[in-house]
Design a protein around this motif. Structure first.
Motif, PDB file in Angstrom:
ATOM      1  N   ILE A 203       0.857  -1.212  -0.015  1.00 52.44           N
ATOM      2  CA  ILE A 203       0.044  -0.127  -0.004  1.00 52.44           C
ATOM      3  C   ILE A 203       0.963   1.306   0.056  1.00 52.44           C
ATOM      4  O   ILE A 203       1.957   1.253   0.702  1.00 52.44           O
ATOM      5  CB  ILE A 203      -0.928   0.120   1.259  1.00 52.44           C
ATOM      6  CG1 ILE A 203      -2.091  -1.080   1.039  1.00 52.44           C
ATOM      7  CG2 ILE A 203      -1.559   1.340   1.379  1.00 52.44           C
ATOM      8  CD1 ILE A 203      -2.922  -1.368   2.369  1.00 52.44           C
ATOM      9  N   SER A 236      -7.500  -2.209   2.773  1.00 56.19           N
ATOM     10  CA  SER A 236      -7.224  -2.048   1.569  1.00 56.19           C
ATOM     11  C   SER A 236      -6.144  -3.263   1.391  1.00 56.19           C
ATOM     12  O   SER A 236      -5.434  -3.882   2.231  1.00 56.19           O
ATOM     13  CB  SER A 236      -6.442  -0.758   1.255  1.00 56.19           C
ATOM     14  OG  SER A 236      -7.495   0.361   1.515  1.00 56.19           O
ATOM     15  N   SER A 239      -2.830  -1.080  -2.984  1.00 53.27           N
ATOM     16  CA  SER A 239      -3.416  -0.045  -3.876  1.00 53.27           C
ATOM     17  C   SER A 239      -2.864   1.296  -2.937  1.00 53.27           C
ATOM     18  O   SER A 239      -2.215   1.260  -1.862  1.00 53.27           O
ATOM     19  CB  SER A 239      -5.026   0.234  -3.546  1.00 53.27           C
ATOM     20  OG  SER A 239      -5.375  -0.002  -2.385  1.00 53.27           O
ATOM     21  N   ASP A 240      -3.100   2.396  -3.476  1.00 53.30           N
ATOM     22  CA  ASP A 240      -2.644   3.726  -3.020  1.00 53.30           C
ATOM     23  C   ASP A 240      -3.990   4.258  -2.194  1.00 53.30           C
ATOM     24  O   ASP A 240      -5.190   4.302  -2.693  1.00 53.30           O
ATOM     25  CB  ASP A 240      -2.509   4.676  -4.030  1.00 53.30           C
ATOM     26  CG  ASP A 240      -0.682   4.269  -4.427  1.00 53.30           C
ATOM     27  OD1 ASP A 240      -0.232   3.406  -3.965  1.00 53.30           O
ATOM     28  OD2 ASP A 240      -0.500   4.938  -5.592  1.00 53.30           O
ATOM     29  N   ASP A 258      -9.569   5.806  -0.021  1.00 46.78           N
ATOM     30  CA  ASP A 258      -8.944   4.426  -0.198  1.00 46.78           C
ATOM     31  C   ASP A 258      -9.499   3.656  -1.081  1.00 46.78           C
ATOM     32  O   ASP A 258     -10.954   3.910  -1.597  1.00 46.78           O
ATOM     33  CB  ASP A 258      -8.652   3.618   1.078  1.00 46.78           C
ATOM     34  CG  ASP A 258     -10.133   3.140   1.584  1.00 46.78           C
ATOM     35  OD1 ASP A 258     -10.756   2.421   1.120  1.00 46.78           O
ATOM     36  OD2 ASP A 258     -10.526   3.955   2.704  1.00 46.78           O
ATOM     37  N   SER A 259      -8.694   2.508  -1.633  1.00 42.92           N
ATOM     38  CA  SER A 259      -9.463   1.750  -2.797  1.00 42.92           C
ATOM     39  C   SER A 259      -9.683   0.370  -2.278  1.00 42.92           C
ATOM     40  O   SER A 259      -9.585  -0.603  -2.854  1.00 42.92           O
ATOM     41  CB  SER A 259      -8.957   1.662  -4.122  1.00 42.92           C
ATOM     42  OG  SER A 259      -8.543   2.923  -4.585  1.00 42.92           O
ATOM     43  N   GLN A 314     -15.516  -0.893  -3.524  1.00 40.97           N
ATOM     44  CA  GLN A 314     -14.711   0.075  -4.480  1.00 40.97           C
ATOM     45  C   GLN A 314     -13.863   1.086  -3.619  1.00 40.97           C
ATOM     46  O   GLN A 314     -12.703   1.853  -4.135  1.00 40.97           O
ATOM     47  CB  GLN A 314     -15.534   0.937  -5.368  1.00 40.97           C
ATOM     48  CG  GLN A 314     -16.172   0.359  -6.509  1.00 40.97           C
ATOM     49  CD  GLN A 314     -16.914   0.867  -7.333  1.00 40.97           C
ATOM     50  OE1 GLN A 314     -16.738   2.106  -7.561  1.00 40.97           O
ATOM     51  NE2 GLN A 314     -17.902   0.230  -8.185  1.00 40.97           N
ATOM     52  N   GLY A 315     -14.339   1.192  -2.292  1.00 41.35           N
ATOM     53  CA  GLY A 315     -13.476   1.928  -1.399  1.00 41.35           C
ATOM     54  C   GLY A 315     -14.312   2.980  -0.606  1.00 41.35           C
ATOM     55  O   GLY A 315     -15.499   2.968  -0.652  1.00 41.35           O
TER      56      GLY A 315
END
Length: 334
Positions: A203, A236, A239-240, A258-259, A314-315
């Motif tokens: 991450i 998470s 992902s970023d 977040d994602s 999806q976040g």
């Protein structure tokens, strides 16, 4: 009150009415007694009794009216002084009960303060071996074992941190120091604390601060960001996490996006409830349901508006809207 007063005096009123009926009955069955003068006397007695009840009503209910309007606090200044022996009996009983509650309340407060101080001292003591444990974990040659132990260490560290701040939140208004605070150092410190966990989960953080300074308490803001960033990393994977700030209508707005797994729409209205944990995507008991609850508790005295939006799978996006300087001036009456 008048209905209760009549109910209270009902037996006396019935006795007076019965006496008048007896007088009329005697005059009716005894022909030697003229009925009309007796009726006149009964009418006068009735009018006199009604006038007496009317005059006594105001005097006899003043004490009880003040007692009924009493706001149940520990002071009895709002209750009028008793004017009769029965009122004095009630006043003495209420005063004795109030004094007992005062003593019990004081003892309970002292006990809670003592328990709080002991718990805070214990938490601070536990942090010392935790720091030593972190250094030992960092020296482990096995990277897989190191990552696993660091994750467990972070969980313990954050649980203790939550407990520490949870005990302090009821007294947060005595601990606030509102000033202009730079967001970058606080965010960098909290991100560094999560570095090993983020590396193991692949991450990253994308930070872009167009507005760098906010008006708040730095220590408590760090606690809020710690909870939000921990949640973002926890849910998470590879992902970023995007962190943005901007100025909007005189307010600084900080967005953490977040994602990750997202939040079920049914759960979204309840995420700030104490102890609430979603029934989906639980990490085998890792969730305590306290992080977002404590974040909301801190946001209120800091005048920070907290908003959450999410799409399942999806976040999530958490938005912090900081107050303007004049908002705090109106709050403190400056």
């Amino acid at each position: 009150m008048i209905r209760k007063y009549i109910t209270e005096k009902r037996s006396w009123l019935l006795l007076l009415a019965a006496l008048q009926v007896i007088i009329i009955f005697v005059a009716f069955i005894d022909s030697a007694i003229p009925l009309l003068p007796v009726l006149y006397i009964v009418l006068l007695n009735t009018l006199l009794c009604l006038a007496f009840v009317f005059l006594r009503y105001s005097r006899e209910t003043r004490f009880y009216k003040s007692l009924a309007s009493w706001d149940q606090i520990y002071e009895l200044q709002a209750v009028l002084d008793p004017g009769s022996p029965m009122e004095r009996l009630v006043h003495e009983a209420v005063s004795a009960q109030t004094d007992r509650y005062k003593r019990e309340s004081f003892m309970n407060v002292q006990l809670l303060e003592s328990e709080k101080d002991e718990l805070l001292a214990w938490i601070h003591e536990v942090k010392t071996p935790l720091t030593a444990m972190q250094l030992m974990i960092e020296r482990l040659p096995d990277e897989t074992l190191q990552r696993q132990m660091m994750y467990e260490w972070l969980r313990i560290h954050h649980l203790l941190d939550q407990q520490l701040h949870q005990k302090r939140i009821p007294f947060i208004r005595n601990d606030l120091f509102i000033e202009k605070v730079s967001l970058a150092p606080i965010l960098n410190k909290e991100i560094r604390a999560l570095k090993s966990w983020c590396i193991s989960k692949r991450i990253g953080f994308d930070v872009e601060l167009d507005a760098e300074t906010v008006l708040t308490d730095g220590k408590w803001l760090a606690f809020m960001l710690r909870q939000l960033l921990t949640n973002a990393v926890k849910y998470s994977e590879a992902s970023d996490i995007l962190i943005r700030s901007r100025e909007e209508g005189g307010h600084v707005v900080l967005v953490i996006e977040d994602s990750g797994q997202g939040i079920d729409p049914r759960d979204l209205p309840r995420i700030y409830d104490r102890g609430f944990t979603s029934s989906r995507f639980r990490q085998e008991g890792a969730a305590t349901g306290m992080g977002l609850y404590l974040t909301r508790q801190v946001a209120e005295p800091l005048q920070i508006r907290l908003h959450a939006a999410s799409v399942l799978g999806q976040g999530s996006v958490f938005t912090l809207t900081f107050p303007r300087e004049n908002d705090f001036q109106r709050l403190t009456g400056m």
